[in-house]
Design a protein around this motif. Sequence first.
Motif, PDB file in Angstrom:
ATOM      1  N   LEU A 194     -57.791 -88.305  25.947  1.00 47.89           N
ATOM      2  CA  LEU A 194     -56.521 -88.968  26.264  1.00 47.89           C
ATOM      3  C   LEU A 194     -56.013 -89.765  25.066  1.00 47.89           C
ATOM      4  O   LEU A 194     -54.807 -89.779  24.778  1.00 47.89           O
ATOM      5  N   ALA A 195     -56.927 -90.439  24.377  1.00 51.97           N
ATOM      6  CA  ALA A 195     -56.525 -91.207  23.190  1.00 51.97           C
ATOM      7  C   ALA A 195     -55.930 -90.293  22.131  1.00 51.97           C
ATOM      8  O   ALA A 195     -54.887 -90.609  21.530  1.00 51.97           O
ATOM      9  N   ARG A 196     -56.544 -89.150  21.910  1.00 51.58           N
ATOM     10  CA  ARG A 196     -56.036 -88.220  20.888  1.00 51.58           C
ATOM     11  C   ARG A 196     -54.678 -87.649  21.277  1.00 51.58           C
ATOM     12  O   ARG A 196     -53.822 -87.422  20.408  1.00 51.58           O
ATOM     13  N   LEU A 197     -54.452 -87.430  22.569  1.00 56.04           N
ATOM     14  CA  LEU A 197     -53.146 -86.961  23.017  1.00 56.04           C
ATOM     15  C   LEU A 197     -52.053 -87.979  22.692  1.00 56.04           C
ATOM     16  O   LEU A 197     -50.888 -87.620  22.506  1.00 56.04           O
ATOM     17  N   ARG A 198     -52.451 -89.238  22.622  1.00 56.10           N
ATOM     18  CA  ARG A 198     -51.501 -90.309  22.309  1.00 56.10           C
ATOM     19  C   ARG A 198     -51.543 -90.675  20.827  1.00 56.10           C
ATOM     20  O   ARG A 198     -51.068 -91.751  20.431  1.00 56.10           O
ATOM     21  N   SER A 199     -52.144 -89.778  20.047  1.00 51.38           N
ATOM     22  CA  SER A 199     -52.242 -89.957  18.589  1.00 51.38           C
ATOM     23  C   SER A 199     -53.005 -91.211  18.202  1.00 51.38           C
ATOM     24  O   SER A 199     -52.677 -91.904  17.233  1.00 51.38           O
ATOM     25  N   ARG A 200     -54.054 -91.499  18.980  1.00 55.06           N
ATOM     26  CA  ARG A 200     -54.904 -92.639  18.685  1.00 55.06           C
ATOM     27  C   ARG A 200     -56.339 -92.168  18.473  1.00 55.06           C
ATOM     28  O   ARG A 200     -56.733 -91.093  18.946  1.00 55.06           O
ATOM     29  N   THR A 212     -62.393 -99.923  22.717  1.00 54.52           N
ATOM     30  CA  THR A 212     -61.562 -99.414  23.814  1.00 54.52           C
ATOM     31  C   THR A 212     -62.320 -99.334  25.137  1.00 54.52           C
ATOM     32  O   THR A 212     -61.712 -99.196  26.198  1.00 54.52           O
ATOM     33  N   SER A 253     -55.873 -87.356  35.231  1.00 52.92           N
ATOM     34  CA  SER A 253     -55.755 -87.067  33.802  1.00 52.92           C
ATOM     35  C   SER A 253     -57.095 -86.724  33.164  1.00 52.92           C
ATOM     36  O   SER A 253     -57.140 -86.218  32.046  1.00 52.92           O
ATOM     37  N   ARG A 290     -53.124-105.082  25.415  1.00 49.83           N
ATOM     38  CA  ARG A 290     -54.289-104.256  25.059  1.00 49.83           C
ATOM     39  C   ARG A 290     -55.079-103.893  26.315  1.00 49.83           C
ATOM     40  O   ARG A 290     -55.506-104.765  27.075  1.00 49.83           O
TER      41      ARG A 290
END
Length: 481
Positions: free
Chosen positions: A198-204, A259, A360, A294
């Motif tokens: 999920l983080a990578r999908l949000r470019s994180r 995170t 998700s 955050r």
Amino acid sequence: MALQTEVIRSEARLQDQRLLVRQVRKELVHKYRTRLQTSNEPPIRMMASIVQALERECAERQLDPIATRMEIVNRTIGDVNVRLISECVGEEGGPGDYRRLADELGIALPGENLQGYVATGTVYRWLRDQMLDLERQLMRVGFDPRIYDLASIGNSMLRGWLADDMRQWGLPVTARHIALGLGATDCMDKVLRGLGALARLRSRAAGAVLLPAPGFNVLESQAAANGYRIHRVQTRPDDCFKLTADQLAQALDANPAITIVYLMVTSNPATFAYEPDELRDLLDVLRRQRQRGRVVHLLADLAYVGTGIPAEDEARMGALTAASDLRDQVIYVSSFSKTHTLTGERFGWVTFGDADLAASMVGSWINSVASMPGEWQLRFMAYHRLFQENPHLIGKIRRLYDLRRAQLRAQLQRLDEQLGLFERIYLDDDATIYNWSKLRKGEDCFSVLEKTGIAGIPGSTFGYSDQYVRFSVGILPVSAE
């Protein structure tokens, strides 16, 4: 007179054999201590290796198996082997006859000899009848466990039952919030993989996982394998080895990459459980972070919630689930492994406080197991029904844990009086299946094994000092000696 003489000779022979086993212990401990100094082998693996080597060496020297069992005790493994339970407190067949647990849980084969008790096999057969009935029920509602489960999170009937269980803790969830896994370890790996995706999908970046130490070491390797950095926080003996709100706040402020916070609500290895107020304070820290924009997820490991005092478990779970404003951040991992002594069955599940987050995460399940095994789901359902219809079994398992914890503490105290091994034998919160103690200066797991024959796990396994050691009450009962 002749019989008495033979008994004396037999006892003398056993004592001679025990002395020979102790000599083997001394030889191999020296060998492995030298090996540890030149090897990167993890201490937990080395302790397991030395126990196996000791047993193998004694067998090769044809030493008496009884002497070997008395002089080599593996307390590295946490899981209870119900087939080896020998405790019978009071009348045979009564509530204190713990030998019957394997039969009452349907683990023992019909006719199997369980330390002198012969299993009837009634529950063994009952479980299989239930699986047949449950498969028919699933077919009637349109779920065929023998074909591909596209969502890969398990059938909705079982997930609904587990949601009912979680609602008893005060968590308002449905089947949509639950995903099945092959034990708690599998569940945690899937959660880490899913949150990272999920983080990578949000470019994180996946970020970092905060791990209190001492703590369950498997999650550290899982986190690293899934692309997370590790941030370990050393807890303090004065805080009963629990993460404090101040420590959490300082770590989050100093490390914006964190995170996920991993928290064993009842700790392995330290055996202490968080009080409700302590949990509320930790949640307040996450709440303040959220107010600043955050979001930090709390991965709450409930593996030992259910092994202790029920009212205390209810209070700490009530504190966790009451934070309605943080439900999308808290993820609960549960299993039957320790609370129900069903380690080999691998029954686990994840409860997401937020149904959208659960949806998700489905990709993580699909990309790992592809489909939950049908036969496994049916057995999981049969066991769930068994415990719903026989809640006294959970109480019996708790009483067995209580008995073994008390006996282990008493045994360690006797050994300390004789050998001066411990600086402190910690009294736990009557939870988990371990003892966590501090060794005197100059002692370590190797010296304890050499002197007592008891193999424990060093503190470094859990990210802490080797001055500490964890012993399990699991596989074997505690000797009365």
